[in-house]
Every structure is written in C-alpha cells, then in structure tokens.
Scaffold this active site. Structure first.
Site, PDB file in Angstrom:
ATOM      1  N   SER A 186      14.834  21.803 -16.211  1.00 54.34           N
ATOM      2  CA  SER A 186      13.647  22.628 -16.419  1.00 54.34           C
ATOM      3  C   SER A 186      14.097  23.957 -17.013  1.00 54.34           C
ATOM      4  O   SER A 186      15.155  24.473 -16.656  1.00 54.34           O
ATOM      5  CB  SER A 186      12.950  22.867 -15.080  1.00 54.34           C
ATOM      6  OG  SER A 186      12.152  24.035 -15.148  1.00 54.34           O
ATOM      7  N   LYS A 223      16.045  21.883 -11.050  1.00 57.43           N
ATOM      8  CA  LYS A 223      15.375  20.642 -11.420  1.00 57.43           C
ATOM      9  C   LYS A 223      16.273  19.668 -12.178  1.00 57.43           C
ATOM     10  O   LYS A 223      17.049  20.041 -13.033  1.00 57.43           O
ATOM     11  CB  LYS A 223      14.141  20.935 -12.285  1.00 57.43           C
ATOM     12  CG  LYS A 223      12.992  21.573 -11.551  1.00 57.43           C
ATOM     13  CD  LYS A 223      12.440  20.740 -10.401  1.00 57.43           C
ATOM     14  CE  LYS A 223      11.717  19.493 -10.874  1.00 57.43           C
ATOM     15  NZ  LYS A 223      10.451  19.809 -11.538  1.00 57.43           N
ATOM     16  N   HIS A 245       0.828  -1.215   0.000  1.00 59.28           N
ATOM     17  CA  HIS A 245       0.000   0.000   0.000  1.00 59.28           C
ATOM     18  C   HIS A 245       0.864   1.268   0.000  1.00 59.28           C
ATOM     19  O   HIS A 245       0.435   2.322   0.457  1.00 59.28           O
ATOM     20  CB  HIS A 245      -0.952   0.037   1.204  1.00 59.28           C
ATOM     21  CG  HIS A 245      -1.687  -1.247   1.428  1.00 59.28           C
ATOM     22  ND1 HIS A 245      -2.938  -1.504   0.908  1.00 59.28           N
ATOM     23  CD2 HIS A 245      -1.314  -2.380   2.074  1.00 59.28           C
ATOM     24  CE1 HIS A 245      -3.323  -2.717   1.252  1.00 59.28           C
ATOM     25  NE2 HIS A 245      -2.346  -3.289   1.959  1.00 59.28           N
ATOM     26  N   GLU A 298       9.779   8.527 -16.909  1.00 59.44           N
ATOM     27  CA  GLU A 298       8.450   9.131 -17.094  1.00 59.44           C
ATOM     28  C   GLU A 298       7.913   8.856 -18.495  1.00 59.44           C
ATOM     29  O   GLU A 298       6.740   8.525 -18.686  1.00 59.44           O
ATOM     30  CB  GLU A 298       8.521  10.645 -16.887  1.00 59.44           C
ATOM     31  CG  GLU A 298       8.703  11.068 -15.451  1.00 59.44           C
ATOM     32  CD  GLU A 298       8.832  12.580 -15.367  1.00 59.44           C
ATOM     33  OE1 GLU A 298       7.832  13.254 -15.139  1.00 59.44           O
ATOM     34  OE2 GLU A 298       9.966  13.091 -15.562  1.00 59.44           O
TER      35      GLU A 298
END
Ligand code: ARG
Length: 465
Positions: free
Chosen positions: A283, A289, A162, A296
């Site tokens: 970024s 970043k 979980h 992704e």
C-alpha cells in the site's frame, strides 16, 4: 463525400463515390482482426493449393501466391507490414499486399471463396490455437494444485458450510475440490475444441461456389476434422465462439471462487496460508500492508468474461441467415476472453504451487467451533441411539460448551455423560481432529489415505496432456 468512383477498394467496382471517411473507420476491423493474420495466411495457402489441385490455378500462379504469402507473413512478423484502414480488414490487407508483390496471380487467390467463409475459417483456426494454449496452462495449474494436495494429505483445517465451521477436513482435500472444478473445465474445453474443428472453407459467400472445389482437401490441409455440412450455416454460425466464452466464464467463475478463498485465508483473521511476496503488492500509505492482488484481480476479471458471454449471445440473437456484418463484433470479446483466461491461468499456475499453508493456524481454527459435533452424534448412533435424538443430545452439549468456553474434547467424561449415559471413555477418540478426518474413510471422503489415493487418480488423468 467525393464523387469519384472508389477504385482503391477491392470491391469498388459498383461504387460511384468514395466511402465516407468516418464510415470507413467505423466499419473497419483491421485494428483488431490483424491478430488473425497467421491463420488468414494459412487459410489462403490451403485454398490456393486446392485451387491448383482442381485446375483453377497454374503451377506458376500457385508458386507466385505461395512465395507472396511467405513474404507477407515475414513482413508481418517483422512488424514491417503497412496495415491500412482503407483496406478494411485483415483479409483484404493481406490480399492487396500479395497482389502488390506478385501481380496477376494474387488477384486469382479469391476465386471460389468469400470473406464470409474466410473469416469463419480464420476464427476457428485462431480459437483452436487458443484452446491448445489454454489447455496447457490449465493442466499446469491442475498439476500444481494436485502436487500441493499431495503434500497436505494430513494438514487439518476446518471445513466450512455457510462459511461457519462445519467439520474438519484436510487441506489436500480442499485443494482437490478445486482440481475437480478445473478438471470439468478441461473437459468443456476439449468439447468446445472438438466441435469447432470443422472447415467452413468452400461455403463462399453463403451458397457455395461454381468452381470444382475440393473441401476435404482444404479441411485436411488445415488440420480440421471435416468440412462443415451446410454453406449457409458455415458463414453464419458463431456457436463455437459462444461455447468457448461460456467455457471461459465458468473457468473464470471457478478461479474467482478460489481467489475469494485465498483472499480470506491470507487475511490476519484467518491466516491459513501465505502467498510469496512476488504475488502481492503493498500500500502507498499503510506500510504494513501486503495485498493479495493477483487473486483479487482474477476475481474481478470474471466480470468482463461474463459480460463477453452475454455480449456474444446478444450479438447472435435474432440474426437472420446467413452472414451479417454484425458478426464482425464477435472478435473483440473473443480476443479479450482469450487474453484474460490465458493471463489469469498463467498467474494462477505460477502462484498456487507457491502457496504456503500455515498448518498451526488451520489446526487451531479447526479446534474452535465444535467441528467434531457430528462425530459425537455418529458415535451415539453407533451406540444405538437414533440420529435425530443423537443430534439433540449433541446440540445440548454444544450449548454447554458455548456457555462455558469449552470445546467438546475439553469436557470431562462425567459432563458428557450428563447429556447421555451411553457415552464412554472411548468417545475422546472420535472427538479428536485426527479421528474425525480418518473416520471419513471412503472414496471421495477426507480421510488422509483417501485423499492421497484421490491425488494419485487426479494426477493420472493429466498424463499425456
Ligand atoms: N471483417 C469482416 C468480419 O469480421 C470479414 C467478413 C466481411 N464480409 C463481408 N461480406 N462484409 O466479419
């Protein structure tokens, strides 16, 4: 529309007007099926040699066809081949150019075959090559994953259920779980390859042909295991495409699960692993970043492959026997699936071995969240307390820990004894992370020596691939 008979077409004989210009573009497949040119030429060469063997082509005709096909192949490889939408598809483009080059013999190549068995043959040959290339990349990814596991058989991290801290595991164990998914994918790839490796050549349009063809001969020449059994099925079957894409959808699903973990783990909140800069991007606005773009993007790409699976299933649904033009729609989803899987595997096979684990952060995370609570319950069971009662006792101890900001291992012995008189000083051995993982000492468990043995077994399965 012009009223002239359409003599430019290989099938123009019965037509009294030219194809509508838009219909020509709409029905053409050469824009995407040209990628099967090498397979189409191999299939034609095998067909021609078989026709010669059974006496349909003379020595001179076979020689012309072989010479012509070799030249067509060279033109295609050199990027000099003039693909034409008027010639509709890869098959007719190559046949027309062959006839241009060698004359009469070229016109005999299509004896005893149809584009229906030809295209079915081409796709199977193409997919067989794709399966082999994918198998190589998948194995490379597995090898990298297992090697990383081998180097991390005692790097302790929290295991999750979980997504909540559950019990400590070693990082190598987690990596070998990834490998199990990939190993099953490899098995499905082999199954798919074995079933698709049959030759439809000779089924012709749908019913077979009146020439004395030798289907075993072409099957063998093309590396197929056998000819397909039934001519109607041979030209209409696209099960192999659906099987391949379902293999791919499940593989991509696995890569998306791995991606998700990498995205989580590279975040500042987890900080379990780092990815080398070469797999990340920055970024344009936030200078700090470093984004895990590769995982992704792979996570996102599962969407198109799942879409292709549904697309192909729907394409085949309710199709009557035998060949229907609908089947031309099989290629773009299939090709995109091959490209997507190969690119994703390549990125992963390069990236996974370069993952840098942060053992300190993993360990600190494992120390939070009462990861050894089950170990305490198991300890009480060994002292003769029924598991359900032990569960209750430990639950109380955890509640105390939550209230006072203490992990179980940080509590005084007297405090622990307050929850159960049977607890002795030896309890602290089982409350350590090392004691917890080492205690799961059976095949498939997370004990470091079991994980080391599992890694060796996993590697052994890769030998000869
Ligand atoms: N371009 C066609 C395809 O991809 C080749 C077979 C066409 N056969 C036919 N009878 N129209 O399926």
């Amino acid at each position: 529309m012009s009223k002239d008979s359409d003599t430019s077409k290989l099938w123009g004989g019965r037509f009294s007007e030219a194809t509508d210009a838009f219909v020509q573009r709409f029905t053409a497949s050469v824009g995407f099926d040209a990628r099967m040119a090498a397979q189409d030429i191999a299939g034609s060469a095998a067909h021609a040699r078989m026709l010669h063997k059974v006496g349909v082509l003379t020595d001179a005709e076979l020689a012309d066809i072989e010479r012509g096909l070799t030249q067509v192949q060279a033109e295609i490889e050199a990027g000099e081949f003039a693909w034409s939408v008027e010639l509709e598809d890869v098959h007719m483009n190559i046949e027309a150019r062959l006839t241009e080059l060698v004359g009469a013999a070229g016109k005999k190549l299509h004896t005893g075959r149809s584009r229906n068995d030809q295209v079915a043959t081409d796709i199977r040959l193409y997919l067989r090559d794709a399966c082999d290339a994918i198998g190589t990349e998948l194995t490379r990814l597995q090898r990298g994953t297992i090697e990383l596991a081998r180097a991390n058989t005692d790097t302790i991290m929290p295991g999750f259920t979980h997504l909540q801290t559950a019990q400590p595991v070693v990082f190598g164990h987690h990596l070998l779980a990834w490998n199990e998914m990939l190993e099953r994918d490899y098995g499905r790839l082999l199954d798919c390859r074995a079933r698709l490796n049959q030759s439809p050549l000779g089924a012709a349009a749908l019913a077979g042909t009146t020439y004395p063809i030798d289907r075993e001969h072409t099957a063998r020449a093309l590396g197929f295991d056998a000819p397909t059994e039934n001519s109607l099925d041979s030209v209409s079957d696209r099960d192999f495409a659906i099987e391949f894409v379902s293999f791919a959808a499940l593989l991509m699903t696995h890569l998306s699960r791995i991606s998700e973990e990498l995205v989580l783990w590279t975040s500042a909140q987890f900080n379990f692993v780092a990815l080398p800069d070469r797999f990340c991007t920055g970024s344009s606005i936030m200078p700090q970043k470093k984004n895990p773009d590769v995982p992704e993007l792979v996570r996102g790409k599962v969407g198109r492959v799942n879409g292709h699976l549904v697309g192909l299933l729907t394409l085949m649904k309710s199709q009557p026997l035998a060949y229907n033009k609908d089947n031309q729609e099989d290629k773009e989803p299939l090709f995109d699936t091959v490209d997507t899987v190969l690119d994703s595997l390549r990125a992963f096979a390069d990236m996974v071995p370069a993952i840098v684990p942060n053992a300190t952060a993993m360990r600190e995370a494992a120390l939070r969240g009462f990861a050894t609570a089950t170990d305490l319950a198991d300890y009480l069971v060994r002292k003769g307390i029924p598991f359900r009662d032990a569960h209750e006792v430990v639950g109380k101890a955890v509640a105390h820990g939550v209230e006072h900001g203490l992990d179980l291992a940080q509590m005084e012995l007297a405090t622990l004894q307050g929850f159960c008189r049977d607890i002795d000083a030896d309890v602290f051995d089982v409350l350590t992370l090392e004691g917890s993982v080492a205690a799961r000492d059976h095949m498939g468990g997370t004990a470091p020596r079991q994980v080391a043995a599992a890694a060796e077994r996993a590697l052994a399965k890769l030998t000869g691939r």
